[in-house]
Design a protein around this motif. Structure first.
Motif, PDB file in Angstrom:
ATOM      1  N   LEU A   1      29.150  -9.847  25.280  1.00  0.00           N
ATOM      2  CA  LEU A   1      29.221  -8.564  25.974  1.00  0.00           C
ATOM      3  C   LEU A   1      27.990  -8.369  26.847  1.00  0.00           C
TER       4      LEU A   1
ATOM      5  N   ILE B   1      28.289  -4.043  32.745  1.00  0.00           N
ATOM      6  CA  ILE B   1      28.968  -4.150  34.039  1.00  0.00           C
ATOM      7  C   ILE B   1      28.381  -3.031  34.893  1.00  0.00           C
TER       8      ILE B   1
ATOM      9  N   GLY C   1      32.875  -1.317  23.908  1.00  0.00           N
ATOM     10  CA  GLY C   1      33.215  -2.688  24.277  1.00  0.00           C
ATOM     11  C   GLY C   1      34.604  -2.778  24.887  1.00  0.00           C
ATOM     12  N   ASN C   2      35.567  -2.061  24.300  1.00  0.00           N
ATOM     13  CA  ASN C   2      36.927  -2.056  24.828  1.00  0.00           C
ATOM     14  C   ASN C   2      36.954  -1.551  26.263  1.00  0.00           C
ATOM     15  N   GLY C   3      36.149  -0.539  26.543  1.00  0.00           N
ATOM     16  CA  GLY C   3      36.171   0.070  27.871  1.00  0.00           C
ATOM     17  C   GLY C   3      35.181  -0.564  28.835  1.00  0.00           C
ATOM     18  N   GLY C   4      34.462  -1.592  28.391  1.00  0.00           N
ATOM     19  CA  GLY C   4      33.508  -2.256  29.272  1.00  0.00           C
ATOM     20  C   GLY C   4      32.169  -1.546  29.390  1.00  0.00           C
TER      21      GLY C   4
ATOM     22  N   TYR D   1      38.172   4.182  28.471  1.00  0.00           N
ATOM     23  CA  TYR D   1      39.450   3.763  29.051  1.00  0.00           C
ATOM     24  C   TYR D   1      39.580   4.271  30.488  1.00  0.00           C
TER      25      TYR D   1
ATOM     26  N   TRP E   1      37.119   2.452  32.792  1.00  0.00           N
ATOM     27  CA  TRP E   1      37.594   1.110  33.130  1.00  0.00           C
ATOM     28  C   TRP E   1      38.657   1.157  34.220  1.00  0.00           C
ATOM     29  N   LEU E   2      39.581   2.119  34.098  1.00  0.00           N
ATOM     30  CA  LEU E   2      40.632   2.244  35.110  1.00  0.00           C
ATOM     31  C   LEU E   2      40.055   2.729  36.438  1.00  0.00           C
TER      32      LEU E   2
ATOM     33  N   SER F   1      38.403  -0.129  38.467  1.00  0.00           N
ATOM     34  CA  SER F   1      39.165  -1.325  38.832  1.00  0.00           C
ATOM     35  C   SER F   1      40.349  -0.906  39.691  1.00  0.00           C
TER      36      SER F   1
END
Lengths: 255, 255
Positions: free
Chosen positions: A10, A13, A38-41, A168, A171-172, A175
């Protein structure tokens, strides 16, 4: 829902907002927050006045692989110190009262975080303690509020869930959006229309031979409906081969 | 993040999709799922083959007020039984391989669930066991897959987090400020999963009698692929009747 990717590698970003847990109580929750990050970066974790001190070994257990996030967590005594180097701070809270600040949804907040990052600003999001949430002094450190659009009849949102929803949306927001519907095409290719035509001819011939289509009036409609059905699901070449085999077998045994 | 609203008065908001936990292991996770369901306004919980049986008192502890969801949970032995009365089933899975079904994001999946509900269809979403996730036989019961758009470098998503993200998107998808989706209305109703099961049993029996499935090693995979195919296109009741008729005719002539 699981996957093969662990958390050993990990990395932040950038530009990546800081998640700031204010007076969290349970080690398990801090670990679960790291996992959700971690799931969401997300990567940068700050902890203000954790009730049971820091580090807490149990956090690494519920962190479920997000060790690097926990290893790099920073601890502060006050919210003011935790946000001192940030340009824009958001506070998550369910029902702001007597506070005049912009109120954003999770989606809107994530979009603002991304936009601020693109302008080179450092951002952070405050999450309050279990049970009580952020108090007015905490919120005074924020520029904007984030209020999640969720069931107002059941507002008891777990700390890690609150971080999950934000991560979540972040992250969306950063991207380019995936198409909502995409066909997964792996090894087996969808059949061509010609292959489907061959199959339909085979099926109709077998249906004719078996007598299934003996009603001349209904026959065209029934054939059309069969074609509709076999066309709709985007049949693969491999499936067509199986269906061919079934019909062949049915016909052979009959003869 | 907390709030004052408890779960004593939680009620279904219809049409509301069914959350189906397949072989869940930990009571704590089932409780956390119920809490996340309450946050997202979901109510109907079904549990397939829970490892430690049901009810499990610890679920009511982590459920944190979502008692009514747990009190009303239904237990089934198989996925097929759990989805028998549903019209459209979605399976959450991180990386479908060798499976040709529509793959949706969480947002796209929630939108399809809401759209299906508006057409009067009963829907459900499958969530796999901790660690392993859904297997291919589980997924064969689904019409479409849902794959979350989250950090591919850290895919270890907690079960309750997976339900949280879906519930969050469902709550947003059903609220009116989103752009309205085009409504697709057919005259013929999609078959229920139970009706599809009947058909599959009929087909497999006929295939067995004809000798098509004589290869014992290949048989399970072939049956599963057939089920995938007949599930994918949202087969209607009328089409199933036609397909039943074809198989009956094939079998009769043979005998």
């Amino acid at each position: 829902m699981t996957g093969r990717s662990g958390g050993a590698e990990l990395e932040p970003i950038e530009p990546s907002p800081v998640v700031i847990l204010v007076r969290p109580q349970m080690a398990e929750n801090i670990g679960a927050v790291a996992r959700a990050m971690g799931n969401g970066g997300l990567f940068h974790l700050r902890i203000v006045a954790p009730r049971d001190g820091w580090p807490l070994p149990r956090a690494w257990i519920t962190g479920s692989g997000a060790h690097r996030i926990l290893d790099n967590a920073q601890v502060f005594e006050t919210v003011a110190e935790a946000v001192a180097d940030l340009n824009r701070v958001f506070a998550t809270c369910p029902r702001p009262r007597h506070i005049i600040k912009p109120v954003l949804t999770a989606r809107g907040g994530a979009a603002e975080v991304v936009a601020a990052g693109q302008r080179g600003l450092k951002t952070g999001v405050l999450f309050g303690p279990e049970r009580t949430g952020l108090d007015n002094d905490d919120i005074a450190n924020a520029d904007s509020l984030i209020r999640y659009d969720l069931n107002p009849d059941f507002m008891s949102l777990n700390l890690a869930q609150a971080v999950m929803v934000f991560g979540y949306e972040w992250w969306l927001a950063r991207s380019p959006e995936l198409p909502p519907r995409e066909l997964q095409v792996n090894e087996t290719a969808p059949a061509t229309k010609g292959e489907l035509d061959n199959f339909m001819a085979h099926l109709v011939r077998a249906c004719d031979e078996s007598g299934f289509l003996r009603n001349e009036q209904k026959r065209p409609g029934m054939v059309r409906n069969l074609r509709h059905f076999f066309t709709r699901g985007e049949v693969t070449r491999q499936e067509l081969n199986t269906l061919h085999g079934i019909i062949t077998e049915f016909s052979r045994r009959r003869g």
